[in-house]
Write a protein that holds these residues in place. Structure first.
Motif, mmCIF file in Angstrom:
data_model
loop_
_atom_site.group_PDB
_atom_site.id
_atom_site.type_symbol
_atom_site.label_atom_id
_atom_site.label_comp_id
_atom_site.label_asym_id
_atom_site.label_seq_id
_atom_site.Cartn_x
_atom_site.Cartn_y
_atom_site.Cartn_z
ATOM 1 N N SER A 62 16.028 -16.281 -25.106
ATOM 2 C CA SER A 62 16.565 -15.158 -24.332
ATOM 3 C C SER A 62 18.078 -15.049 -24.459
ATOM 4 N N SER A 226 2.475 -12.436 -22.356
ATOM 5 C CA SER A 226 1.943 -12.861 -21.062
ATOM 6 C C SER A 226 2.625 -14.130 -20.556
ATOM 7 N N ALA A 229 8.798 -14.900 -19.153
ATOM 8 C CA ALA A 229 9.274 -14.559 -17.806
ATOM 9 C C ALA A 229 9.702 -13.096 -17.767
ATOM 10 N N TRP A 230 9.794 -12.562 -16.542
ATOM 11 C CA TRP A 230 10.189 -11.163 -16.396
ATOM 12 C C TRP A 230 11.699 -10.985 -16.484
ATOM 13 N N PHE A 231 12.440 -11.927 -15.914
ATOM 14 C CA PHE A 231 13.892 -11.743 -15.852
ATOM 15 C C PHE A 231 14.598 -13.058 -16.144
ATOM 16 N N LEU A 339 15.346 -9.413 -20.155
ATOM 17 C CA LEU A 339 13.930 -9.197 -19.830
ATOM 18 C C LEU A 339 13.057 -9.845 -20.904
ATOM 19 N N LYS A 341 10.051 -10.842 -21.118
ATOM 20 C CA LYS A 341 8.687 -10.344 -21.322
ATOM 21 C C LYS A 341 8.687 -9.110 -22.229
ATOM 22 N N VAL A 342 9.686 -8.259 -22.041
ATOM 23 C CA VAL A 342 9.804 -7.083 -22.903
ATOM 24 C C VAL A 342 10.229 -7.502 -24.307
#
Length: 441
Positions: A62, A226, A229-231, A339, A341-342
């Motif tokens: 990330s 899946s 993490a989201w953030f 983000l 996950k995106v």
């Protein structure tokens, strides 16, 4: 009546602006996909080698994506101190993988980041001197360098097209070949028959359509999405405060010299495509931006950054030579870094699809070098020898980098890179044959 007409014109202008920005956004997404897999490969390789946990790997990937956006913005925006001001995308320097694995494995992670910071400062400090070497890069040198950058990376595309790992039993299976070559065919068909904007995003369409087909053949897994993490928030010294070791710092400084040489080739390729002549100051700002990006990489516990040649091919294919789409690519990288996950969506693109696209993109880079060489007077035997020997050496070293395996590690870092060998050879032979030290002022 005049007021109504004025309103119509304003409405038309507004729609044109919206359409233009939408096109730039899509083109930016195309740039992102072109570099994404090559970039995330670096943290994945190093993290796996150093046995990082799932949490550490999530952070590493990330923050790497986020810092790619930061590094790209540093190059796009030209200031009195930094920025080449060309439509260039920066990503992790793959040349740094093996040295960083060695440093991290032997000394520890924090020494790895200390070496990256030191190398970044080194690049920043020598930027002015390195930029003044511009006079040693006439078309016979830059053409040879850009040609080798493109053509030595084509095998990487073929490796991905086959499935990624040549020793795997599935490498080169019919499904991989079908998907990979289908990607190339789709890109070629779009480029040949589409018009306007659709033609400029041929690579993006090829990747998306081929990925959809590959999904139907069972080659797409959404597991990374899946599990992500989201953030995520960037943190200073996530793995610890950097430590410094002289040997590690010198090693990464040598690596940084190789990335500067490769960046020089990319800068000149973009200069040729955009028609903008580069000055010594331009190059100096470009090198400084990479130095600052490396320092930030060390502080945020990620990696050094350099220009990505994949995006030169994208630029050539799309025909859109402005920085606007790359600004969008940079902001998308920042967003994806926040983000995970995106961002993970881009990692599900099958390797054969990326391989097919890479073959086209790297081939375009190589041909760009050939176009520059076309400007060279090859009736002069000196130019013919300079280009042929330099390109030959670069291709040979790329095929057999172990040629220097008995040399010291520091020598292997330099001479084990075909692009660097081509650059050194071309500069020295050009000096020898054309006596540029006597004629240049």
């Amino acid at each position: 009546m005049k007021q109504a007409t004025s309103t119509v014109y304003r409405g038309q202008a507004s729609r044109r602006t919206f359409t233009s920005e939408w096109h730039n956004l899509v083109l930016g997404f195309q740039h992102l996909l072109a570099m994404y897999s090559g970039d995330v490969l670096v943290p994945l390789l190093i993290g796996h080698y150093l046995h990082f946990s799932a949490l550490q790997m999530t952070y590493l990937v990330s923050i790497d994506i986020f810092m790619c956006g930061v590094a790209t913005l540093l190059q796009l925006k030209q200031t009195p101190l930094t920025g080449i001001g060309l439509p260039v995308v920066l990503g992790c320097a793959v040349q740094a993988v093996t040295p960083l694995e060695s440093i991290g494995g032997k000394l520890g992670i924090t020494y790895m980041y200390g070496a990256i910071i030191a190398a970044g400062i080194f690049v920043f400090l020598i930027a002015g001197f390195f930029a003044r070497l511009k006079r040693f890069f006439p078309p016979v040198v830059t053409g040879s360098l850009i040609t080798i950058i493109g053509f030595t990376l084509v095998p990487v595309g073929f490796q991905d097209l086959g499935g990624g790992t040549p020793t795997a039993a599935s490498f080169g299976n019919p499904t991989n070949l079908l998907v990979g070559f289908l990607t190339i065919i789709i890109i070629l068909v779009i480029s040949a028959f589409a018009r306007g904007f659709m033609k400029s995003i041929a690579i993006l369409i090829g990747i998306l359509v081929a990925s959809f087909i590959a999904g139907g053949l069972g080659q797409v897994s959404l597991t990374p999405v899946s599990e992500a993490a989201w953030f995520h928030t960037p943190q200073l010294f996530f793995f610890g405060v950097p430590h410094f070791n002289l040997s590690a710092m010198v090693t990464m400084m040598l690596v940084s010299l190789t990335t500067m040489i490769e960046s020089t080739g990319v800068f000149f390729a973009l200069s040729d495509i955009t028609g903008r002549q580069l000055t010594t100051k331009d190059l100096e700002r470009g090198y400084r931006a990479e130095g600052i990006a490396a320092v930030l990489g060390g502080l945020f516990n990620t990696f050094p950054y350099s220009t990505f040649s994949e995006n030169v091919g994208v630029l050539k294919m799309s025909g859109v030579k402005t920085r606007r789409p790359v600004y969008y690519a940079a902001f998308l990288l920042l967003l994806l870094g926040l983000l995970p996950k995106v961002g993970a969506l881009a990692t599900v693109i099958p390797e054969p699809v990326l391989g097919g696209a890479m073959i086209v993109m790297f081939g375009m880079v190589g041909v760009q070098g050939v176009q520059i060489l076309h400007k060279v007077d090859f009736t002069k035997n000196s130019n013919l020898l300079t280009a042929s020997v330099s390109i030959g050496l670069g291709l040979g070293i790329t095929m057999y980098p172990q040629l220097f395996q008995h040399m010291p590690t520091e020598v292997q870092i330099i001479l084990g890179n075909g692009i660097v060998v081509t650059s050194i050879s071309a500069v020295l032979l050009n000096l020898l044959f054309n006596h540029r030290w006597a004629t240049e002022k």
